[in-house]
Design a protein around this motif. Structure first.
Motif, short mmCIF file in Angstrom:
data_model
loop_
_atom_site.label_atom_id
_atom_site.label_comp_id
_atom_site.label_asym_id
_atom_site.label_seq_id
_atom_site.Cartn_x
_atom_site.Cartn_y
_atom_site.Cartn_z
N ASN A 65 96.75 35.21 24.62
CA ASN A 65 96.06 36.50 24.64
C ASN A 65 97.07 37.59 24.31
N ILE A 66 96.71 38.46 23.37
CA ILE A 66 97.64 39.52 22.97
C ILE A 66 97.65 40.67 23.98
N TYR A 97 95.28 37.73 15.42
CA TYR A 97 95.85 36.51 16.02
C TYR A 97 96.33 35.56 14.91
N ARG A 98 95.55 35.50 13.86
CA ARG A 98 95.93 34.63 12.75
C ARG A 98 97.25 35.08 12.14
N ALA A 137 92.64 30.66 21.65
CA ALA A 137 92.34 31.92 22.33
C ALA A 137 90.84 32.08 22.48
N VAL A 183 94.90 29.27 14.22
CA VAL A 183 94.08 29.77 15.33
C VAL A 183 92.92 28.82 15.64
N THR A 234 101.59 35.37 24.54
CA THR A 234 101.15 35.87 23.24
C THR A 234 101.15 34.73 22.22
N PRO A 235 100.44 34.92 21.08
CA PRO A 235 100.50 33.92 20.01
C PRO A 235 101.95 33.64 19.59
N GLU A 274 99.63 36.98 13.53
CA GLU A 274 100.76 36.80 14.46
C GLU A 274 101.14 35.32 14.59
N GLY A 275 100.12 34.47 14.70
CA GLY A 275 100.37 33.03 14.82
C GLY A 275 101.01 32.46 13.57
N ILE A 315 89.70 36.96 21.89
CA ILE A 315 89.06 37.14 20.58
C ILE A 315 87.55 37.41 20.68
N THR A 365 90.11 41.17 15.32
CA THR A 365 91.04 40.59 16.30
C THR A 365 91.45 39.18 15.91
#
Ligand code: 6AU
Length: 273
Positions: free
Chosen positions: A214-215, A259-260, A242, A33, A228-229, A262-263, A246, A255
């Protein structure tokens, strides 16, 4: 491309010392991220940097949007980068003749080359911009050479962008030619196949930063377009950038962790883990 190779291996193999450091950070903190910290006050920027520092690989700034900017802000940012082990990316998007960008990068009001590990430029002016920026990091009186790198803005996320076709092709050519300073791209798709029809060579390792991530949103009212990521990493992003997704939500720390995760999971499945 190197998209199936782990960050740890790329950290060992990459010819550029700053790219190696970047991959080491990603591997050790388990994060790809990049937070785009587009806050407009010093306090806002430093608070976010300190809170999100543990979960990010890179902090991206637009230092010229800080209302109360003073050089002490970047000194504090540098201290936070050391504390949390992240790199600083000033999203300056240089776009001018060589002679001008050298002055904008090295001196002036912002002294960018004294604190930003990574900067970016557009290819609109042609090869000369990359040549000029590369050249000034190679002089004997520049102390940070191994700790500085350039990303070329090869495509853009905004609606109707003209950064396509020949523009993107020149981005790849210049990244190849000036690989002693250019470590990769800010771009939204796998460059080699989709944009240029020039397959990225096996021994090359361009680091791909993808923005417009962006989620919770598909875009904004000013033409920004999001993915998305997960989809960014699936289509070739090594690092996901992002901003509002975030920093502009009620709980940026939770948040950022999301992201971390999911990424990182998308990265693990990409490398087959
Ligand atoms: O997540 P956002 O939309 O709040 O912020 C996206 C950030 C902003 C933009 O200036 C930047 O990413 N950006 C870039 C970069 C990083 O060069 C290129 C691009 O094509 N689109 C884009 O949004 O700070």
């Amino acid at each position: 491309s190197k998209s199936q190779v782990s960050y740890g291996e790329r950290a060992q193999q990459h010819p550029h010392p700053l790219a190696r450091k970047l991959f080491e950070i990603a591997e050790s903190k388990k994060t790809n991220v990049v937070v785009s910290a587009d806050l407009t006050t010093s306090k806002g920027l430093l608070d976010i940097a300190d809170k999100l520092g543990p979960y990010i690989a890179v902090l991206k700034t637009h230092i010229d949007i800080i209302d109360d900017y003073q050089y002490s802000v970047v000194e504090e940012l540098k201290a936070l980068a050391a504390k949390h082990n992240f790199l600083i990316f000033e999203d300056r998007k240089f776009v001018d003749i060589g002679n001008t960008v050298q002055k904008q990068y090295h001196g002036g009001a912002l002294q960018i080359s004294s604190w930003a590990h990574i900067v970016n430029c557009t290819m609109l002016p042609g090869e000369g911009i990359v040549q000029a920026l590369t050249q000034t990091t190679e002089g004997d009186n520049f102390p940070h050479k191994d700790d500085r790198a350039l990303l070329i803005l090869a495509t853009m996320t905004s609606k109707g962008s003209l950064a396509t076709g020949e523009y993107t092709k020149l981005s790849v050519e210049c990244a190849r030619k000036y690989s002693r300073f250019v470590i990769g791209f800010v771009a939204s798709r796998t460059l080699g196949d989709i944009e240029t029809k020039t397959a990225v060579l096996d021994n090359e390792d361009f680091v791909m930063f993808t923005t417009g991530v962006n989620i919770a949103s598909k875009g904004d009212k000013l033409g920004q377009q999001y993915q998305t990521p997960k989809s960014a990493v699936e289509t070739g992003a090594d690092f996901i950038i992002a901003g509002r997704g975030i920093y502009a939500v009620p709980d940026p720390v939770e948040t950022a962790k999301q992201y971390r995760e999911e990424g990182w999971n998308a990265y693990l499945s990409r490398i087959g883990k």
